[in-house]
Scaffold this active site. Sequence first.
Site, mmCIF file in Angstrom:
data_model
loop_
_atom_site.group_PDB
_atom_site.id
_atom_site.type_symbol
_atom_site.label_atom_id
_atom_site.label_comp_id
_atom_site.label_asym_id
_atom_site.label_seq_id
_atom_site.Cartn_x
_atom_site.Cartn_y
_atom_site.Cartn_z
ATOM 1 N N ARG A 18 0.815 -1.215 0.000
ATOM 2 C CA ARG A 18 0.000 0.000 0.000
ATOM 3 C C ARG A 18 0.849 1.267 0.000
ATOM 4 N NH1 ARG A 18 -4.067 -0.738 4.875
ATOM 5 N NH2 ARG A 18 -4.511 1.453 4.348
ATOM 6 N N GLY A 144 -9.140 -5.328 17.842
ATOM 7 C CA GLY A 144 -9.415 -6.398 18.790
ATOM 8 C C GLY A 144 -9.520 -5.846 20.197
ATOM 9 N N GLU A 158 -11.331 -10.464 18.487
ATOM 10 C CA GLU A 158 -11.425 -9.659 17.273
ATOM 11 C C GLU A 158 -12.778 -8.967 17.217
ATOM 12 O OE1 GLU A 158 -8.915 -9.046 15.163
ATOM 13 O OE2 GLU A 158 -7.722 -10.225 16.587
ATOM 14 N N ALA A 366 30.497 40.060 2.665
ATOM 15 C CA ALA A 366 29.426 39.546 1.815
ATOM 16 C C ALA A 366 29.963 39.073 0.471
ATOM 17 C CB ALA A 366 28.382 40.629 1.595
ATOM 18 N N ASN A 372 36.770 25.576 -3.123
ATOM 19 C CA ASN A 372 37.392 24.400 -2.527
ATOM 20 C C ASN A 372 37.426 23.186 -3.439
ATOM 21 O OD1 ASN A 372 34.516 24.513 -2.170
ATOM 22 N ND2 ASN A 372 34.651 22.745 -0.814
ATOM 23 N N ALA A 409 38.341 44.092 -1.010
ATOM 24 C CA ALA A 409 37.112 43.653 -1.673
ATOM 25 C C ALA A 409 37.359 43.351 -3.139
ATOM 26 C CB ALA A 409 36.040 44.723 -1.538
#
Length: 448
Positions: A18, A144, A158, A366, A372, A409
């Site tokens: 299912r 049950g 049951e 930033a 890497n 920068a």
Amino acid sequence: MTHRTCQAIILAAGHGTRMKSKTPKVLHKIAGLSMVGHVAHAAHQADVDQVALIVGPDMDPVLQAARKMHPSVVACEQTERLGTAHAVLAAREALEEAKDDVIVLFGDTPLLRAETISSMREKLAEGFDVVVLGFRTETPDPYGRLLESDGNLVAIREAKDCTPEEFQINFCNGGIMGFSGAHLLELLDKIENNNSQGEYYLTDAVELANAQGLKVTAIEAPEAELQGVNSRAHLAKVEATFQQRARQEAMENGVTLTAPETVFFAYDTKLGQDITIEPNVFFAPGVTVADNVTILANCYFEDAEIGEGCAIGPYARLRPGTVLEAKAKVGNFVEIKKSLVEEGAKVNHLTYIGDARIGSKANIGAGTITCNYDGFNKFKTDIGKGAFIGSNTSLVAPATIGDGAIIGAGSVITDPVNADDLAFTRARPIIKAGWAAQFRYKKSKDSK
């Protein structure tokens, strides 16, 4: 108190048709861990010595998933599906090695707590021979019923076989059972398959045990804890229950969740106290968060360690192998992978850090990237304490930036930079006076 030995049997042979999946049902995950892994983990926490895992043919991945959470798991193959008692007998060889307690579990009930298994074992230690785990529900119709008399469990009926009076009982069978190791094989061998399904039902052991004068009882667990999974919808429901439980525990233990329903935890998330977590935060497995951490909205963490007093987010991603030491700061749109960010260092925004060490109190501007990967291998970047990396910098690994160094920068750094040096790579700007106005004039004439 003398240690009581314990054998668990985990029934996990079903494919779960299912689920509409090629993956065995019990390998589907709740909170980042397979369902069978949850059950094996609960057994381990309840001091179960050995686990016999009942699997079908070619289900080695199920065995491996269980072994990750309990070191003493052996596989027992069930080639035919002839009922729960038949499944347990697949572990006959293991059961012949006498254990004080035997607990029969299901691989698709991942919310079962170790404390509940321990409660069953306590009843066995008190002298009961069979212990059935039940739950009470407002919708008992399909289940049950557990029929009791004078504190003893006399039968499991049951639903289709109940009398009108029995049908009103809301104490229902949860399926999980505990047995005295001295009697289990004897009971199993007496179970017959004279029923409409032609199967051997483990629940028949209750009446057989009573007929032999053995002591049988039932204990109660919350209904939610005994939820099973047979479909994708059930899987989602159980996931929701786990998350609700994890959120409640987090808040009870000193964590502020500003929108609890939007925070998702893994099975092994470890949280300290005085942590604040804003909305839409996801913890994949392997995350530890120390005290006094603030996590802003829309963050994702996996296999990462977050130190005391850190501030993270919004929109931050910590990938496997990331370690943030105390008071480190990771800001918006930052991704960090397999890197150490030392105490007080700042990676504030729009940055990728991979395979790196960032020294204490260093500042990463930033748009910084640690380059890497060359397409074949990964290389490390080492940034010293107090270093300042200017915005829009590419650090080409293996790169070394010394303590206190400043990178201008817009630089691309390929060579080592010594402590307290200034390094930058910047072309001289070319300025052509009036060129833009001439360009626009020419284009406007060409368009006529």
